[in-house]
Design a protein around this motif. Structure first.
Motif, mmCIF file in Angstrom:
data_model
loop_
_atom_site.group_PDB
_atom_site.id
_atom_site.type_symbol
_atom_site.label_atom_id
_atom_site.label_comp_id
_atom_site.label_asym_id
_atom_site.label_seq_id
_atom_site.Cartn_x
_atom_site.Cartn_y
_atom_site.Cartn_z
ATOM 1 N N ASP A 171 1.845 6.764 0.731
ATOM 2 C CA ASP A 171 0.858 6.126 1.032
ATOM 3 C C ASP A 171 -0.250 5.786 -0.234
ATOM 4 O OD1 ASP A 171 1.443 5.659 3.558
ATOM 5 O OD2 ASP A 171 0.629 7.095 4.224
ATOM 6 N N ALA B 287 -5.433 3.849 -8.314
ATOM 7 C CA ALA B 287 -5.080 4.940 -7.574
ATOM 8 C C ALA B 287 -4.624 6.131 -8.109
ATOM 9 C CB ALA B 287 -4.054 4.588 -6.531
ATOM 10 N N THR B 288 -5.029 7.185 -8.111
ATOM 11 C CA THR B 288 -5.450 8.917 -9.030
ATOM 12 C C THR B 288 -4.986 9.538 -8.111
ATOM 13 O OG1 THR B 288 -7.300 9.824 -8.456
ATOM 14 C CG2 THR B 288 -6.609 8.095 -10.354
ATOM 15 N N SER B 289 -4.086 10.422 -8.492
ATOM 16 C CA SER B 289 -3.252 11.909 -7.781
ATOM 17 C C SER B 289 -2.674 12.482 -8.575
ATOM 18 C CB SER B 289 -1.742 10.899 -7.499
ATOM 19 O OG SER B 289 -0.895 12.213 -6.788
ATOM 20 N N THR C 246 -0.068 12.075 -3.347
ATOM 21 C CA THR C 246 -1.759 11.917 -2.628
ATOM 22 C C THR C 246 -2.236 11.373 -3.246
ATOM 23 O OG1 THR C 246 -1.487 13.965 -0.749
ATOM 24 C CG2 THR C 246 -3.395 13.334 -1.063
ATOM 25 N N TRP C 247 -3.120 9.910 -3.175
ATOM 26 C CA TRP C 247 -3.348 9.220 -4.057
ATOM 27 C C TRP C 247 -5.530 9.181 -2.922
ATOM 28 C CZ3 TRP C 247 -1.141 7.744 -8.612
ATOM 29 C CH2 TRP C 247 0.348 8.048 -8.504
ATOM 30 N N THR C 248 -5.814 8.417 -4.165
ATOM 31 C CA THR C 248 -7.365 8.764 -4.070
ATOM 32 C C THR C 248 -8.197 7.042 -4.416
ATOM 33 O OG1 THR C 248 -8.065 10.231 -5.853
ATOM 34 C CG2 THR C 248 -7.637 11.016 -2.940
ATOM 35 N N LYS C 249 -8.520 6.683 -4.477
ATOM 36 C CA LYS C 249 -9.307 5.393 -5.204
ATOM 37 C C LYS C 249 -10.034 5.179 -5.965
ATOM 38 C CE LYS C 249 -11.470 2.611 -2.342
ATOM 39 N NZ LYS C 249 -11.613 1.511 -0.994
ATOM 40 N N GLY C 250 -9.836 4.471 -7.016
ATOM 41 C CA GLY C 250 -10.963 4.777 -8.006
ATOM 42 C C GLY C 250 -11.523 3.581 -8.941
ATOM 43 N N ARG D 231 -2.253 14.687 -14.295
ATOM 44 C CA ARG D 231 -3.301 13.601 -13.030
ATOM 45 C C ARG D 231 -1.742 12.111 -13.531
ATOM 46 N NH1 ARG D 231 -7.785 12.698 -11.390
ATOM 47 N NH2 ARG D 231 -8.185 14.434 -12.265
ATOM 48 N N PRO E 290 -3.929 4.143 -1.817
ATOM 49 C CA PRO E 290 -5.437 3.757 -1.053
ATOM 50 C C PRO E 290 -5.354 2.453 -0.948
ATOM 51 C CG PRO E 290 -5.415 4.716 -2.775
ATOM 52 C CD PRO E 290 -4.715 4.369 -3.002
ATOM 53 N N ASN F 113 0.929 -1.336 0.005
ATOM 54 C CA ASN F 113 -0.140 0.103 -0.238
ATOM 55 C C ASN F 113 0.225 1.305 0.365
ATOM 56 O OD1 ASN F 113 1.051 -0.439 2.644
ATOM 57 N ND2 ASN F 113 -0.418 0.082 3.525
#
Length: 244
Positions: A188, A216-218, A223-227, A204, A190, A171
């Motif tokens: 980190d 995972a996108t950033s 800083t990454w977020t889940k898609g 992106r 997601p 992760n």
């Protein structure tokens, strides 16, 4: 008494019976047929075939050439005028400027090398372990750089002055502090997945994983977020974003 002879009266001829003439049957006045006006369908001119495509070479033959060693070569990349390839369970890289003639060079450690990237005059190779390999002389020689943790590093790219690396069953990922790729920091992700491929377009980052429909996108690579992809539980081996 005299005999009276009856006098015959006039003979009447009966009037013949008149048969009425049949009334002639009138043919119906034909209804004039109106021929509809047919508008002809316009003929479309065929779309012209572009003629400005570059001529392709005739791929009539395939030439087999030898790499310097018989290994499980699992990655090859072209950049800055050369091809660089790495292999499983090896401390060797193969380099070529024409894809025909290949030469070997020594990597800093014996391991499962998975991927290479090029940027700012440097080649970086990652694999299993906590060591990245860095070359500043077109892959002729390599020196080690410590990664922030031990992992099976699957992919690496260069974006805007930094190298970004991801790994399976993790992760977390890693980012180099600058173009030298000698110092790395972790970031980190997601979810803990087999992250397999990373790509970038201006503004992106996107990372995909094996056996998952999550991505995972950033916006900044830190800083990454889940898609979520449209297909579930698929092996997304690679992702590429083409710039328009």
């Amino acid at each position: 008494t005299p005999t009276v002879t009856p006098t015959n009266g006039p003979t009447f001829t009966p009037t013949p019976t008149l048969t009425p003439s049949p009334t002639p049957t009138r043919s119906p006045t034909p209804t004039p047929t109106t021929t509809p006006t047919v508008t002809p369908t316009p003929t479309r001119s065929p779309t012209p075939t572009p003629t400005n495509y570059p001529a392709l070479p005739p791929f009539t033959t395939i030439t087999l050439n030898n790499l310097p060693y018989s290994l499980n070569w699992n990655h090859v990349k072209y950049a800055n005028g050369i091809f660089v390839s790495v292999a499983d369970n090896s401390d060797k890289a193969a380099i070529s400027n024409d894809g025909v003639n290949w030469y070997s060079s020594n990597l800093p450690t014996f391991t499962k090398w998975n991927c290479t990237a090029f940027g700012a005059g440097r080649w970086v190779a990652v694999g299993q372990g906590n060591i990245a390999a860095v070359s500043t002389d077109q892959g002729l020689s390599w020196y080690p750089a410590a990664l922030p943790f031990y992992g099976n590093w699957s992919n690496v790219i260069f974006v805007n002055g930094n190298f970004y690396a991801i790994c399976y069953n993790s992760n977390k990922g890693a980012i180099s502090s600058d173009i030298t790729a000698t110092t790395w920091f972790e970031f980190d992700l997601p979810a803990e997945l087999d992250w397999s491929s990373i790509s970038y377009k201006p503004g992106r980052f996107v990372i995909t994983a094996l056996n998952s429909n999550l991505v995972a996108t950033s916006l900044n690579g830190v800083t990454w977020t889940k898609g979520q992809a449209s297909e579930s539980s698929k092996n997304f081996l690679s992702i590429n974003i083409l710039r328009s």
